[in-house]
Design an enzyme around this catalytic site. Structure first.
Site, PDB file in Angstrom:
ATOM      1  N   ASN A   1       0.430  -7.185   5.739  1.00  0.00           N
ATOM      2  CA  ASN A   1       0.662  -6.551   4.440  1.00  0.00           C
ATOM      3  C   ASN A   1       0.891  -7.632   3.383  1.00  0.00           C
ATOM      4  OD1 ASN A   1       2.098  -5.350   2.177  1.00  0.00           O
ATOM      5  ND2 ASN A   1       2.250  -3.508   3.423  1.00  0.00           N
TER       6      ASN A   1
ATOM      7  N   HIS B   1       3.915  -8.302  -0.887  1.00  0.00           N
ATOM      8  CA  HIS B   1       4.962  -9.190  -1.394  1.00  0.00           C
ATOM      9  C   HIS B   1       4.394 -10.413  -2.109  1.00  0.00           C
ATOM     10  CE1 HIS B   1       8.142  -6.768   0.253  1.00  0.00           C
ATOM     11  NE2 HIS B   1       7.535  -6.744   1.409  1.00  0.00           N
TER      12      HIS B   1
ATOM     13  N   GLU C   1      -2.470   1.638   1.748  1.00  0.00           N
ATOM     14  CA  GLU C   1      -1.327   2.545   1.753  1.00  0.00           C
ATOM     15  C   GLU C   1      -1.248   3.230   0.393  1.00  0.00           C
ATOM     16  OE1 GLU C   1       1.682   0.296   4.877  1.00  0.00           O
ATOM     17  OE2 GLU C   1       2.081   0.154   2.727  1.00  0.00           O
TER      18      GLU C   1
ATOM     19  N   THR D   1       8.924   0.882   0.836  1.00  0.00           N
ATOM     20  CA  THR D   1       8.918   2.221   1.429  1.00  0.00           C
ATOM     21  C   THR D   1      10.040   2.363   2.447  1.00  0.00           C
ATOM     22  OG1 THR D   1       6.535   2.352   1.138  1.00  0.00           O
ATOM     23  CG2 THR D   1       7.519   3.898   2.675  1.00  0.00           C
TER      24      THR D   1
ATOM     25  N   GLU E   1       1.377   6.010  11.903  1.00  0.00           N
ATOM     26  CA  GLU E   1       2.072   4.726  11.938  1.00  0.00           C
ATOM     27  C   GLU E   1       3.549   5.033  12.068  1.00  0.00           C
ATOM     28  OE1 GLU E   1       2.972   0.766   9.215  1.00  0.00           O
ATOM     29  OE2 GLU E   1       0.996   1.723   9.095  1.00  0.00           O
TER      30      GLU E   1
END
Length: 250
Positions: A8, A11, A75, A106, A156
């Site tokens: 991911n 960030h 996402e 999240t 997930e």
């Protein structure tokens, strides 16, 4: 079957937006980050296009779709505007997540059981466009049943509680039991199982008793580690940490 790693990159975009929000260009570049992760062995890239665009921007998603050679996981909340973007961009998979404006990241899983019909409509539109669908949910039997009704191909499992309780033996065991039960239930229903949230180099192996895992989505710990050792090394270290996930029994 190798346990896959999706990195991911949200960030990275958060850091860029801290200095360059509203600008045409800025650093660090999440696209460059994605390419480095792929070259280091990551099996996919995950990015969350939020309604408030706090980190990943529309241009990032379009560029990622253009350059990613592995698997692009978008996402998103079940929001009309973001859905229309997803249908045009055509990521390989969409993971539907809850979204609150005040949260930093999240927190908690999607209440799929309370939104079966709207999620089923969105899932149908995505699947008809050739996009796989995953639901980010807690390890709750009601949510797994709802995922089957919604006809998502993946779930997930939210591992945040597992991560929080990792250093407490009893609580960690309780969470593993819940995650294991959820994975078994999903597998029986023909749903593939991913997992993510709060996973890091120390706790990831604690998940390895959970069966049927296909992919782990990990962001913060890899990006944090990259500050010290570099991004390619951070990705390779996580892949090494995941190597001992057991092969599924036939």
């Amino acid at each position: 079957m190798t346990l896959k790693l999706g990195v991911n990159i949200d960030h990275v975009a958060t850091l860029r937006e801290a200095r360059y929000r509203g600008k045409e260009r800025g650093e660090p570049d999440p696209i460059e980050t994605a390419l480095i992760c792929e070259a280091a062995g990551a099996h996919g890239i995950t990015a969350h296009l939020r309604e408030d665009r706090r980190h990943i921007q529309d241009k990032d998603v379009w560029k990622l779709r253009e350059v990613i050679k592995t698997r692009l996981n978008l996402e998103m909340a079940n929001a009309p505007e973001i859905l229309e973007i997803a249908l045009r961009v055509k990521p390989d998979i969409v993971c539907l997540v809850p979204e609150k404006r005040q949260e930093v990241t999240t927190e908690g899983g999607l209440d799929a059981a309370g939104q079966v019909e709207p999620l089923k409509r969105t899932t149908a539109r995505l699947r008809n466009a050739g996009i796989e669908v995953s639901l980010f949910i807690n390890a709750d039997p009601r949510q797994i049943e709802a995922a089957a009704k919604i006809e998502a191909q993946f779930i997930e499992l939210h591992t945040g509680t597992f991560a929080e309780h990792y250093h407490r033996k009893k609580e960690r065991a309780d969470e593993i039991q819940k995650l294991t039960g959820a994975a078994e239930q999903a597998h029986q229903l023909g749903i593939k199982v991913n997992a993510g949230h709060g996973l890091n180099y120390q706790n990831v192996s604690g998940l390895f008793t959970v069966p049927h895992l296909v992919e782990l989505n990990i962001g913060h710990s890899i990006i944090s580690r990259s500050v010290t050792v570099g991004l390619a090394t951070a990705v390779k270290e996580m892949l090494l940490a995941m190597e001992s996930y057991p092969e599924p029994s036939v």
